[in-house]
Design a protein around this motif. Structure first.
Motif, PDB file in Angstrom:
ATOM      1  N   PHE A 204       0.808  -1.222   0.000  1.00 49.68           N
ATOM      2  CA  PHE A 204       0.000   0.000   0.000  1.00 49.68           C
ATOM      3  C   PHE A 204       0.843   1.274   0.000  1.00 49.68           C
ATOM      4  N   ALA A 205       2.146   1.136  -0.128  1.00 49.04           N
ATOM      5  CA  ALA A 205       3.028   2.304  -0.073  1.00 49.04           C
ATOM      6  C   ALA A 205       2.783   3.238  -1.259  1.00 49.04           C
ATOM      7  N   PRO A 206       3.067   4.522  -1.084  1.00 48.51           N
ATOM      8  CA  PRO A 206       2.985   5.466  -2.217  1.00 48.51           C
ATOM      9  C   PRO A 206       3.867   4.973  -3.356  1.00 48.51           C
ATOM     10  N   PRO A 207       3.528   5.320  -4.605  1.00 52.70           N
ATOM     11  CA  PRO A 207       4.270   4.794  -5.772  1.00 52.70           C
ATOM     12  C   PRO A 207       5.764   5.117  -5.707  1.00 52.70           C
ATOM     13  N   PHE A 208       6.573   4.083  -5.643  1.00 52.38           N
ATOM     14  CA  PHE A 208       8.015   4.278  -5.567  1.00 52.38           C
ATOM     15  C   PHE A 208       8.616   4.559  -6.939  1.00 52.38           C
ATOM     16  N   ASP A 209       7.996   4.011  -8.000  1.00 49.62           N
ATOM     17  CA  ASP A 209       8.532   4.197  -9.350  1.00 49.62           C
ATOM     18  C   ASP A 209       8.603   5.671  -9.717  1.00 49.62           C
ATOM     19  N   ALA A 210       7.549   6.411  -9.373  1.00 50.44           N
ATOM     20  CA  ALA A 210       7.534   7.841  -9.699  1.00 50.44           C
ATOM     21  C   ALA A 210       8.618   8.578  -8.915  1.00 50.44           C
ATOM     22  N   PHE A 211       8.805   8.197  -7.670  1.00 51.48           N
ATOM     23  CA  PHE A 211       9.867   8.798  -6.852  1.00 51.48           C
ATOM     24  C   PHE A 211      11.241   8.457  -7.430  1.00 51.48           C
ATOM     25  N   TRP A 212      11.420   7.212  -7.858  1.00 53.29           N
ATOM     26  CA  TRP A 212      12.690   6.779  -8.426  1.00 53.29           C
ATOM     27  C   TRP A 212      12.993   7.526  -9.720  1.00 53.29           C
ATOM     28  N   GLN A 213      11.966   7.792 -10.503  1.00 57.47           N
ATOM     29  CA  GLN A 213      12.160   8.550 -11.740  1.00 57.47           C
ATOM     30  C   GLN A 213      12.638   9.962 -11.438  1.00 57.47           C
TER      31      GLN A 213
END
Length: 238
Positions: A204-213
């Protein structure tokens, strides 16, 4: 193990250095910088919450007790008499500071499940989730807050492991391996619970992919490179 001052100072230095780095890259603002330093420093003290006589647990329960008592009084301030409010204030503080504190210390063992990597990961992810979904903070800020809290805790665990090595005799002390833990068989059911909670938080964590980008975007790091050296040194290098 490392003492309180060592944990405090090293966590502050590491979190301050990392916070300045992401701040100069333009990934966080002034307030975010201060929060990341504070959270990294707090994280550096968190694993000792399971130590009955540690400074962090005593300070934490003192502050929590004051806040709890204040909250009770503020909630009932218009409905109770002065004497009743004073009694409520004292009862609220006393119950949290002595009763809850006693229960907590009796239930926890130093360097038990609290003093472990998955427990600290839960706290870090929990803060990220709370910041993003409850406080509605920006995605990058929420992840930085959680990562700095977790990173500070890892600094604490690493220090304890380093202090478990007798550098003079180049041998391991008996405490080696009790700090940076991912699992302990004697607490297998507690660790099972920890990993179940951690899996739920990851899901349920906030989207990590967008943060990684955002982190992979070259623009912030180009900005950091420009501000890496003082003008005098840059002119000398050129």
């Amino acid at each position: 193990m490392a003492n309180f001052n060592t944990h405090l100072n090293v966590a502050f230095m590491v979190s301050g250095t990392m916070s300045l780095t992401v701040y100069k890259a333009g990934l966080i603002n002034d307030f975010g910088f201060l929060m990341c330093v504070a959270l990294g420093t707090i994280g550096g003290l968190l694993p000792d919450l399971d130590s009955d006589n540690s400074t962090p647990i005593k300070l934490g329960f003192n502050i929590t007790s004051f806040i709890f008592a204040f909250g009770l009084v503020m909630h009932w301030r218009s409905e109770l008499s002065l004497l009743a409010l004073i009694a409520l204030w004292l009862a609220g503080y006393g119950s949290m500071r002595y009763v809850v504190f006693s229960i907590f210390t009796n239930m926890t063992v130093h360097r038990g499940v609290i003093h472990s990597v998955p427990y600290m990961a839960i706290l870090g992810l929990g803060l990220t989730y709370f910041s993003y979904d409850v406080l509605h903070l920006p995605l990058a800020v929420s992840w930085f807050y959680g990562l700095f809290l977790f990173g500070g805790a890892l600094v604490h665990l690493t220090l304890d492991e380093l202090y478990s090595v007798n550098l003079m005799g180049m041998k391991m002390k008996r405490s080696s391996g009790t700090a940076m833990k991912f699992y302990q068989h004697k607490d297998k059911w507690w660790y099972l619970l920890l990993y179940v909670i951690l899996a739920i938080l990851v899901y349920f964590a906030p989207p990590f992919d967008a943060f990684w980008q955002q982190l992979r975007d070259p623009a912030p790091w180009a900005q950091l490179k420009l501000g890496l050296w003082p003008e005098m040194i840059k002119n000398w290098l050129n």
